[in-house]
Scaffold this motif. Structure first.
Motif, PDB file in Angstrom:
ATOM      1  N   ARG A  92      -1.143 -38.881 -75.499  1.00  0.00           N
ATOM      2  CA  ARG A  92      -0.254 -40.005 -75.177  1.00  0.00           C
ATOM      3  C   ARG A  92      -0.997 -41.335 -75.136  1.00  0.00           C
ATOM      4  NH1 ARG A  92       0.884 -39.349 -68.697  1.00  0.00           N
ATOM      5  NH2 ARG A  92      -1.148 -38.489 -68.125  1.00  0.00           N
ATOM      6  N   LEU A 143      -0.595 -43.050 -78.490  1.00  0.00           N
ATOM      7  CA  LEU A 143       0.774 -42.990 -79.005  1.00  0.00           C
ATOM      8  C   LEU A 143       1.029 -44.030 -80.088  1.00  0.00           C
ATOM      9  CD1 LEU A 143       3.656 -41.849 -78.805  1.00  0.00           C
ATOM     10  CD2 LEU A 143       4.102 -43.489 -76.973  1.00  0.00           C
ATOM     11  N   VAL A 189       2.008 -37.039 -80.595  1.00  0.00           N
ATOM     12  CA  VAL A 189       2.872 -36.811 -79.432  1.00  0.00           C
ATOM     13  C   VAL A 189       4.264 -36.370 -79.855  1.00  0.00           C
ATOM     14  CG1 VAL A 189       3.966 -37.903 -77.433  1.00  0.00           C
ATOM     15  CG2 VAL A 189       1.604 -38.466 -78.024  1.00  0.00           C
TER      16      VAL A 189
END
Length: 251
Positions: A211, A214, A221
């Motif tokens: 994450r 991202l 993710v």
């Protein structure tokens, strides 16, 4: 459509580890390969292929074990004398008072590694036992059961032949939701780093560990998240469809 939602993550989970794939490392969150690389420079597509089997198998075994143990517990409590019934059910009420995710985290901190499936089974046990007990008490109060007792039928024949069949549809409905709950608990525990190594090839672990990148490689993710969502939604829709077809089937 519902079957496709369920089939895709299942095929990826069980057939993915069997697909030969050339393992190579690159820079973190690099635009290399089909879906780029993860935080450790591993190919995301390869990690997706490897990351579903443990999640799915653990959820299935934990749910099946919870129904086996909880079903026997609930049936025994429903047919036991009042005092024994109270003794059997009150400890489960205490477990139900604790939020499931909190209970999972607390027990996981004390349990040995690799016990995540057993912990999820423990979390589901009180709900299933109470549901089975309630269904068994309702079915056991019907005139048909009294007639079977007057005819001299034994406990096993009454319980397995009539009571269990009477509550099969209710339990099947609950099983679809319960299995989704198992997926949620296992994914949440994996996301929080409980029960699995931090670099494990697990869909939920991939979401947690990637994450931070991202915006560098969103597929690291989104791909595992999409697998989990498709599995949960497809499972619920499929169970609902099967039960609806059984309800309208000719008798």
């Amino acid at each position: 459509m519902r079957y496709l939602l369920l089939a895709v993550p299942l095929v990826v989970a069980f057939a993915g580890p069997l697909i030969p794939y050339e393992v190579a490392r690159s820079a973190s969150f690099a635009d290399v390969g089909v879906l780029g690389t993860d935080f450790a420079g591993r190919d995301v597509w390869h990690q997706v292929l490897l990351g579903g089997r443990t999640l799915v198998v653990t959820a299935l075994l934990a749910t099946a074990g919870a129904y086996l143990l909880g079903g026997l517990w609930g049936l025994a409590a429903a047919s036991a004398p009042r005092m024994l019934d109270e003794v059997m059910m009150r400890p489960l009420d205490l477990l139900m008072a604790v939020p499931s995710l909190l209970l999972l985290l607390v027990v996981a901190a004390l349990a040995p590694a690799g016990a995540l499936g057993w912990i999820v089974m423990l979390v589901h046990l009180p709900d299933i036992a109470r549901l089975v007990r309630a269904c068994a008490l309702e079915a056991g109060s019907r005139p048909a059961v009294e007639a079977m007792r007057l005819q001299g039928e034994g406990w096993w024949r009454i319980t397995a032949g009539f009571v269990a069949r009477s509550m099969a549809r209710v339990l099947a409905t609950d099983a679809g939701t319960r299995l989704t709950g198992s997926l949620y608990l296992i994914a949440a525990a994996s996301f929080l780093g409980v029960g699995v190594p931090p670099d494990a090839g697990d869909w939920a672990v991939m979401v947690d560990r990637n994450r931070g990148g991202l915006f560098l490689n969103p597929w690291a993710v989104l791909a595992p998240s999409l697998m989990i969502v498709m599995l949960a939604v497809g499972l619920n829709l499929t169970v609902d469809r099967v039960l609806k077809g059984a309800r309208h089937a000719p008798r």
